[in-house]
Design an enzyme around this catalytic site. Structure first.
Site, PDB file in Angstrom:
ATOM      1  N   PHE A  58      16.183   8.743   5.805  1.00  0.00           N
ATOM      2  CA  PHE A  58      16.265   7.336   5.438  1.00  0.00           C
ATOM      3  C   PHE A  58      17.542   6.740   6.033  1.00  0.00           C
ATOM      4  CE2 PHE A  58      16.927   3.589   2.845  1.00  0.00           C
ATOM      5  CZ  PHE A  58      15.670   3.022   2.894  1.00  0.00           C
ATOM      6  N   ASP A  85      19.030  13.485  -1.688  1.00  0.00           N
ATOM      7  CA  ASP A  85      18.626  12.119  -2.015  1.00  0.00           C
ATOM      8  C   ASP A  85      17.261  12.214  -2.695  1.00  0.00           C
ATOM      9  OD1 ASP A  85      17.705   9.502  -2.086  1.00  0.00           O
ATOM     10  OD2 ASP A  85      18.549   8.963  -0.139  1.00  0.00           O
ATOM     11  N   TYR A 127      14.720   1.852  -8.961  1.00  0.00           N
ATOM     12  CA  TYR A 127      13.725   0.779  -8.902  1.00  0.00           C
ATOM     13  C   TYR A 127      12.356   1.218  -8.388  1.00  0.00           C
ATOM     14  CZ  TYR A 127      15.822   0.585  -4.188  1.00  0.00           C
ATOM     15  OH  TYR A 127      16.330   0.905  -2.955  1.00  0.00           O
ATOM     16  N   LYS A 128      12.198   2.482  -8.030  1.00  0.00           N
ATOM     17  CA  LYS A 128      10.891   2.952  -7.562  1.00  0.00           C
ATOM     18  C   LYS A 128      10.112   3.498  -8.759  1.00  0.00           C
ATOM     19  CE  LYS A 128      12.914   4.224  -3.069  1.00  0.00           C
ATOM     20  NZ  LYS A 128      12.684   2.942  -2.382  1.00  0.00           N
ATOM     21  N   ARG A 186       1.499   2.972   4.557  1.00  0.00           N
ATOM     22  CA  ARG A 186       1.938   3.860   3.473  1.00  0.00           C
ATOM     23  C   ARG A 186       1.378   3.395   2.130  1.00  0.00           C
ATOM     24  NH1 ARG A 186       8.202   4.743   1.668  1.00  0.00           N
ATOM     25  NH2 ARG A 186       7.890   2.564   1.056  1.00  0.00           N
TER      26      ARG A 186
END
Length: 410
Positions: free
Chosen positions: A128, A197, A222-223, A369
């Site tokens: 990422f 991560d 927030y996911k 995705r």
């Protein structure tokens, strides 16, 4: 497939939790791996904080509503979701900021062990971006050296110069999982520390930081934790590193006695020293609701349903004759809670689906995705999503010009 989906939903022990989230009518939401749905309890919790604790309590609420310990309290609730002890996790700042703190802490720890020449931070190309950018920023300051190695070559790249191995547990594009235990063990055998991560892992499937003897970890709220856009992140530091932990952002909330207002910095205990500025109370309050809900449902149960949903999606696509290049691992045990497909017009396809109410997302340059957040997704959702994807591909409606115009956020 829709009839079979209804039978599966009728037997689903988690089906009742869908009603605990705001899921807009007519929307099939397959982007919970970017932003989770709003828990229905969150607006009332925020209203209480805003009108009661802030509006009436004012500054007294730092004590009377115990605002001051929210980073520790929320962190302790996240801890069992990632296989950590309560005092090893703190909720604070963003994932990017916490990465900067913990990369720096790892380099300082190597120096304290008499290994000042170890400055290499090893990661993989395609990690990422923020993970790589944070290494790059430290490299520009002369504090770190970035090294990238393909997944198959990571073990060979773990030599005597590597101070830290930094990897994302579930890859953001493909969902491919690393073997956390094996790579952590290999890094330790080479004298390196490890920072994981967990942004696409926490709340989606079980994580065992202490069992794997991980040193550090970060993740966002927030996911799959459903803490809201820009929710506070969290940081984990294994207990064995607490006494020697140093981080460069020595803000007043990380002080051992912040309200003594000393001119000289003295770090707080354990992970308290990872705090920097004033905690974002509204964000932490919203995150706490999401964390409590995910903990109540149970990560093991969520993971079981996640695998079932993603496999059902693949079966539905096959039933519709959809032939699209799967880039996620075919084994559900080897991937996170998502499926990713490669298509040269992935962006236009994603926009055409969104226009139909099927919200997935696109990752540059060619990845379509779909995230599976089992707390609020049904098997009927999955059957309908597959039908819509088949129809979009068959009709060619994604060729419409409006679907090719890229917005600022993709």
């Amino acid at each position: 497939m829709l009839e079979r989906a209804r039978h599966l939903d009728a037997a689903d022990p988690l089906a009742g939790y869908r009603g605990r989230f705001e899921v807009p009518e007519g929307v099939i939401y397959l982007d919970g791996n970017s932003l989770g749905c709003l828990p229905k309890a969150t607006p009332d919790r925020l209203a209480k904080v805003v009108r009661g604790e802030w509006g009436e309590g004012l500054i007294r609420s730092w004590n009377s509503a115990d605002w001051i310990t929210m980073p520790q309290r929320v962190g302790a609730k996240i801890a069992p979701l990632i296989g950590a002890q309560p005092h090893e996790v703190i909720a604070a700042d963003s994932t990017s900021v916490n990465l900067f703190k913990l990369i720096s802490a790892a380099l300082a720890l190597q120096e304290s062990k008499g290994r000042p020449s170890r400055k290499t931070v090893l990661s993989e190309p395609g990690n990422f971006p923020t993970d790589l950018y944070m290494i790059d920023g430290l490299e520009k300051q002369g504090l770190a050296e970035r090294r990238l190695a393909e997944r198959a070559s990571l073990l060979d790249a773990l030599d005597g110069e590597v101070a830290l191995l930094l990897l994302t547990h579930a890859h953001y594009k493909t969902g491919a999982l690393f073997d956390m235990a094996a790579l952590t063990r290999a890094a330790h055998d080479a004298g390196a520390l490890v920072l994981w991560d967990l942004s696409h892992s926490v709340g989606a499937f079980p994580v065992h930081l202490n069992r794997c003897e991980a040193d550090f970890a970060v993740g966002c709220g927030y996911k799959y934790l459903n803490g809201g856009p820009g929710a506070p992140a969290f940081a984990f530091v294994a207990e064995c590193h607490h006494e020697t932990l140093q981080q460069p952002l020595s803000g007043w909330m990380g002080h051992a006695a912040p309200f003594a207002f000393s001119d000289d910095y003295e770090p707080g205990a354990a992970t308290d020293r990872l705090l920097c500025g004033t905690p974002p109370i509204l964000g932490l309050a919203a995150l706490e609701v999401g964390v409590d809900l995910i903990a109540q449902i149970g990560v093991d149960r969520l993971y079981g349903k996640s695998k079932a949903l993603s496999e059902f999606f693949r079966q539905c696509l096959a039933e519709h004759g959809v032939d699209i290049d799967l880039v996620s691992p075919s084994d559900p045990a080897a991937r996170g809670s998502q499926l990713s497909f490669r298509h040269e017009n992935a962006y236009a396809l994603s926009q055409a689906l969104i226009a139909r109410g099927v919200i997935g997302d696109f990752r540059d340059p060619d990845i379509l995705r779909f995230g599976f957040a089992p707390a609020y997704l049904s098997f009927a959702d999955i059957a309908e999503a597959a039908r819509n994807l088949a129809e979009v591909l068959d009709s060619g409606e994604w060729h419409e010009e409006e679907f090719s115009r890229k917005a600022a956020v993709t």
